[in-house]
Every structure is written in structure tokens, then in C-alpha cells.
Design an enzyme around this catalytic site. Sequence first.
Site: not given
Length: 342
Positions: A67, A104, A135, A195, A273
Site C-alpha cells: 500500500c 465506494c 460503500c 464486500c 469485481r
Amino acid sequence: MLKQVQHDAVRTDWTREEIAALFDLPFTELLFQAATVHRANHPPDQVQLCTLLSIKTGGCPEDCGYCSQSVKADSGVQATKLMEVQQVLQRAAQAKDAGSQRFCMGAAWRNPKDRDMPAIIEIVKGVRAMGLETCMTLGMLTPRQADMLAEAGLDYYNHNIDTGPEYYERVITTRRYEDRLDTLANVRAAGINVCSGGIVGMGETRDDRVGFIHTLATLPRHPESVPVNALVPVRGTVLGDMLADTPLAKIDDIEFVRTVAAARITMPMSMVRLSAGRESMSEATQALCFLAGANSIFTGDKLLTAPNAGDDSDAALFAKLGLTALKGEEPMHAGRTSSEAL
Ligand code: SAM
Ligand code: DTB
Ligand code: SF4
């Protein structure tokens, strides 16, 4: 020999051996089975469009090795404060105009603080009032925070398990796999749709990918959405540097498609997804992912911090493949469950 897959059965008792056997199938056979399951449960020519917005970027205390937003990464991402509510609503309106069904919103937090909740709740209510599905992905949640978000009308909460249980601690040390599962249980118990997915191409083995799918497919209830990300290698992150220095470590496209197919077959009703990593994927590989049962993408030219494929190239791809945007439906609600059931 693998049993013939049932096209419409939702099973939560998958074994690792069964999932490994799916991965081992001849590629054309795996694709045929995944496409068959897909068409039995979803319109095969429709793909859900979702838009991402980073509402609080960078400066995250977690050490997730992929990340760009971790304080441990030397990625050049500037840390920001939580965006103003009105600014977020403006971006949601643009996403709706561009045809998005779901908005999202991501925050680079280990978990939201109580003082953040009023603004978050205002954002959820405002975006929902525009007729978009909402989301959020804000890190770990307590049962009380999950209840507050449910009360505000949040439709989905994204929290990824990221990889299989064995490989997990090679990627993240600041929170445990079990912490992730606890947050998913809190979200489920609050009645918010789940999710949850992960990242392929972090240097994990096929067995780790089997473990990743196995964890999701054996949750007491499958996540309604399963994002499958291909690692976006960001310079200055542990995994981005690893990949840049050892190009052979890049995930093979066919292996990526196999992972999508395994998600489709084991979680027949979920939206799968095709998430991060599309920008560097060929049209042919994306087409194979759609054939293998992916039926949702992120649109727009940016993910949270990394570039995305962009609306023009997506429009061209959809036209070429004869795909259309999934029509908006009222978000289904998972319904409240007892706290021990996921
Ligand atoms: N901070 C929150 C959390 O981690 O729960 C929410 C935001 S976080 C960026 C959401 C997810 O994005 C991660 O769990 C990971 O699966 C995915 N992600 C982050 N960086 C990525 C990268 N470079 N490539 C692919 N996926 C990535
Ligand atoms: C998910 O699984 N993928 C999205 C969303 N959930 C929040 C995030 C992808 C992030 C890609 C890297 C970046 O933009 O920094
Ligand atoms: Fe923080 Fe989420 Fe990035 Fe991990 S993935 S460093 S928790 S923003």
C-alpha cells in the site's frame, strides 16, 4: 476427478482440495464451468460500474506491504485530512452522471475514530439520497461503529482478507487475519452487505490463492461483492519494489483469470469485481476475466491513489465486447444476523 459443479447451488462447505482441483482444471474446462455458473445466475453481458474516491488519503499507521498510503511506504503520496462532506457529494454527483451505480469511499485508517463518525454518517446519507449505492472502506470496525453505519443506511462495507491465511503475515504485521474476520462479522451482524476480496500477484503461491478463495467461500454467508485485485506495484512499497526488481514475479495473466473463475464457481451469486490492476491488463485478459465470471469494475481514471483504465478506454472495450452497464437496482440488504453468524 472433480464432481460436476452445480450451477445454482450456494455452498459454504468448500474444501481446499476441491478449490485446488478447480485451479488445476485444464484452462478451457475451468472457463467453461465458470461461464456456465455465471450465466445461470447473472446477465452475462452486463457489468456493474463502481466509482472509487479516497476521502482520506495517506498517513496510515498500518504496514500493508502493497500500500502506497502506509506511513512505512516511501511512495510520495501526500497525507490529507478527511474531505469536506460537500466536496465528497460533488464527486458522487459526477460519478452518477458518468453512469456509476455504486460510490465506494476509502479512508487510509487503521479504524475510524469516534470523532470521525458524524461526518462519515452525513456522507453516507448524502450519497444515498442521490440514488447511488454506498460503500465505505475505513479499516477495522467495532460492532457499535458497524451499527452506526447501518443506521445511516450504508449499503456495503469493503474489508479485504487480502490473501490466504498462511501468506497473510508475510504482507501485514500490524493486524491479524482474525481481526479482519472479526470486522467482517461485525459488518454482517449489523445488516450491511459485505464486500471482501483480496490481491493476486503479491508473490504468493497457488496454494495461497486457493486458501484466499477458500476463506471467502466458506464464510457462513458469501460476501455480496468479491473484489479481485491484481497488485498495482507502487515504488517505495515493499511489494512494489520486490516486483520492480524481479519482473518474473509478476502474476501470469492466465493464473489471474483462474483465480477469478474459482471465485465465480465457488461464490455463484456474488458480484466478482475485476478491481485494481486493469490499467496494465490487456483487453484480451480483461475479456477472459468477464468470460470467467467477473461482472463488476471500477470506472474512472483513478483508483484510490493509483491510475485506473479510464472511462474512454472502458467505453471502447465495452463496445468491442458488446458489454453494457448493469442497470441500477435497489441495493439488496443482507438483513441482520446474530453476531456469531457472518
Ligand atoms: N484502510 C482500509 C483498509 O485497509 O481496510 C481501506 C483502504 S485499502 C487501500 C483497501 C484495499 O485496497 C486493500 O485491502 C487492498 O486489498 C487494496 N489495495 C491497496 N493497495 C493496493 C495495490 N497497490 N494493489 C492492489 N490492491 C491494493
Ligand atoms: C478493493 O478491493 N480495491 C479498491 C477498493 N477495494 C477500495 C482499492 C484499490 C486500491 C489500488 C491502489 C491505490 O489506488 O492506491
Ligand atoms: Fe492503511 Fe488500508 Fe493501506 Fe493498509 S491498505 S496501509 S490499512 S490504507
